[in-house]
Design an enzyme around this catalytic site. Structure first.
Site, PDB file in Angstrom:
ATOM      1  N   CYS A  20       0.875  -1.214  -0.026  1.00  0.00           N
ATOM      2  CA  CYS A  20       0.017   0.170  -0.128  1.00  0.00           C
ATOM      3  C   CYS A  20       0.969   1.351  -0.067  1.00  0.00           C
ATOM      4  O   CYS A  20       2.146   1.168  -0.603  1.00  0.00           O
ATOM      5  CB  CYS A  20      -0.895  -0.042   1.080  1.00  0.00           C
ATOM      6  SG  CYS A  20      -2.248   1.044   1.096  1.00  0.00           S
ATOM      7  N   ASP A  38      -3.140   0.834  10.200  1.00  0.00           N
ATOM      8  CA  ASP A  38      -4.238   1.683  10.135  1.00  0.00           C
ATOM      9  C   ASP A  38      -4.856   1.594  11.848  1.00  0.00           C
ATOM     10  O   ASP A  38      -5.274   2.686  12.485  1.00  0.00           O
ATOM     11  CB  ASP A  38      -5.282   1.219   9.478  1.00  0.00           C
ATOM     12  CG  ASP A  38      -5.241   1.549   7.916  1.00  0.00           C
ATOM     13  OD1 ASP A  38      -4.339   0.853   7.351  1.00  0.00           O
ATOM     14  OD2 ASP A  38      -5.598   2.740   7.617  1.00  0.00           O
TER      15      ASP A  38
HETATM   16  P1  RI2 Z   1       0.101   5.913   7.200  1.00  0.00           P
HETATM   17  C1  RI2 Z   1      -3.867   3.112   4.295  1.00  0.00           C
HETATM   18  O1  RI2 Z   1      -5.138   3.002   4.125  1.00  0.00           O
HETATM   19  C2  RI2 Z   1      -3.021   2.026   4.278  1.00  0.00           C
HETATM   20  O2  RI2 Z   1      -3.766   0.842   4.896  1.00  0.00           O
HETATM   21  C3  RI2 Z   1      -1.711   2.403   4.846  1.00  0.00           C
HETATM   22  O3  RI2 Z   1      -1.022   1.130   5.349  1.00  0.00           O
HETATM   23  C4  RI2 Z   1      -2.216   3.102   6.246  1.00  0.00           C
HETATM   24  O4  RI2 Z   1      -3.350   3.872   5.938  1.00  0.00           O
HETATM   25  C5  RI2 Z   1      -1.199   3.982   6.962  1.00  0.00           C
HETATM   26  O5  RI2 Z   1      -0.785   5.133   6.188  1.00  0.00           O
HETATM   27  P2  RI2 Z   1      -5.970   3.788   3.135  1.00  0.00           P
HETATM   28  O6  RI2 Z   1      -6.475   5.337   3.726  1.00  0.00           O
HETATM   29  O7  RI2 Z   1      -0.456   6.667   8.144  1.00  0.00           O
HETATM   30  O8  RI2 Z   1      -5.349   3.909   1.887  1.00  0.00           O
HETATM   31  O9  RI2 Z   1       1.268   5.321   7.402  1.00  0.00           O
HETATM   32  O10 RI2 Z   1      -7.209   2.902   3.073  1.00  0.00           O
HETATM   33  O11 RI2 Z   1       0.384   7.182   6.131  1.00  0.00           O
END
Ligand code: RI2
Ligand code: 5GP
Length: 313
Positions: A120, A189
């Protein structure tokens, strides 16, 4: 309320995404809104908070951020506003400094010449990788595309722009390449009281694969990614998004075909070597202490649980 509504919609549509970013963005919206309103400060701020909390259910960073800002004090409206703004600025500083510190601590675990797999697009995981690169280490990265929304493309672009050698792979190729990987670094998350990681769908399969190959699996997560609600016995709500993110109209309109689209999954703590937070690299078993010593789970949290019922049914 327009500021808040705009912010909420951007989070819902994932124009603003990433657990840390949505938290920071919501805090900025609350701050702007507090500056704008006159009269019934508590009621209006509470309503705004509820709207923002109801955007995406899984990342606890949003809850912790709003809970922190809503812990304002004061007698007069002006005192309350000042206190709220101070707390919002504190939270924003927390986000910025935590990521940097996570980079410094986590980069020590990436050796010169290592190949890192990430999933991701996590700003904390990328902070670790970028810091190791800044220190002069030769680092190669494998980035999964992260279906269905392809946040891995953002990661690949971001790392390439930074000058890091990056290889984009489909999610299902993880096990095929695991022999070439020295360490897995992902973001979070939410982390539960028993040390389980909730992160982008597919994370737990990567952890399984890493364990089989004895590749260390590291999580980069600020302390506000730990969930105080899990200490009260709640299970983390896994967001399920529209089937249209996965399949086209032809498949969706076929009554014999069901499409499911969970955005996150759970990786049990036994698959996690280390969680790198801004206050140190800890084993997942220490999650309870982070929640007990660094996060609040009373007051506003209780009301949120009853008002936010749609996510807890
Ligand atoms: P940071 C994202 O969720 C991903 O799951 C990623 O690992 C997590 O947030 C953490 O991101 P999405 O919003 O806070 O893309 O480390 O569903 O940037
Ligand atoms: P699994 O279901 O993948 O075998 O294990 C999930 C692990 O995460 C278990 O250790 C479970 O106790 C832990 N866990 C902690 N909180 C949650 C939660 O909110 N949801 C789920 N599904 N698992 C959780």
């Amino acid at each position: 309320m327009r500021i808040v509504e705009d912010c909420a919609r951007k989070i819902e549509r994932m124009e603003i995404r990433g657990a840390g970013r949505i938290a920071r963005f919501a805090v900025e919206a609350l701050k702007k809104y507090a500056l704008e309103i006159r009269g019934d400060f508590d009621g209006k701020m509470r309503e705004a908070s509820m709207r923002l909390l109801n955007t995406r259910p899984t990342a606890v960073s949003l809850y912790n951020a709003i809970n922190y800002v809503m812990g304002y004090h004061g007698e007069s409206e002006e005192e309350k506003r000042e206190s709220l703004i101070k707390r919002a600025d504190e939270f924003i500083r927390w986000v910025d400094t935590a990521r940097e510190r996570i980079g410094e601590i986590g980069s020590k675990r990436l050796k010169d010449g290592s190949t890192v797999l990430t999933h991701c697009n996590s700003s904390s995981a990328l902070a670790v990788i970028k810091k190791a690169f800044d220190e002069g280490k030769e680092i190669k990265v494998f980035a999964t595309e992260s279906r269905p929304r392809y946040q891995g493309h953002i990661t690949a672009r971001e790392l390439a722009e930074y000058g890091i050698d990056v290889t984009l792979i489909v999610d299902s190729a993880v096990r095929y390449f695991m022999k070439e990987i020295d360490v897995v670094v992902v973001g979070a998350d939410t982390i539960t009281v028993n040390g389980a990681l909730i992160n982008k769908i597919g994370t737990s399969q990567i952890a399984l694969s890493a364990k089989e190959a004895r590749v260390p699996f590291i999580v980069a997560a600020e302390t506000y990614k730990f969930s105080p609600k899990t200490l009260l016995g709640e299970l983390v709500v896994i967001e399920e998004r529209e089937g249209s993110e996965v399949a086209g109209k032809d498949l969706l309109s076929n009554p014999k075909i069901h499409v499911r689209n969970p955005a996150f999954d759970v990786t049990p703590r036994d698959y996690i070597d280390l969680i790198v937070t801004e206050i140190g690299a800890i084993p997942p078993e220490m999650s309870y202490l982070i929640i007990r010593d660094h996060l609040q789970y009373k007051e506003f949290g209780k009301e949120e649980i009853s008002l936010n019922t749609k996510h807890y049914d």
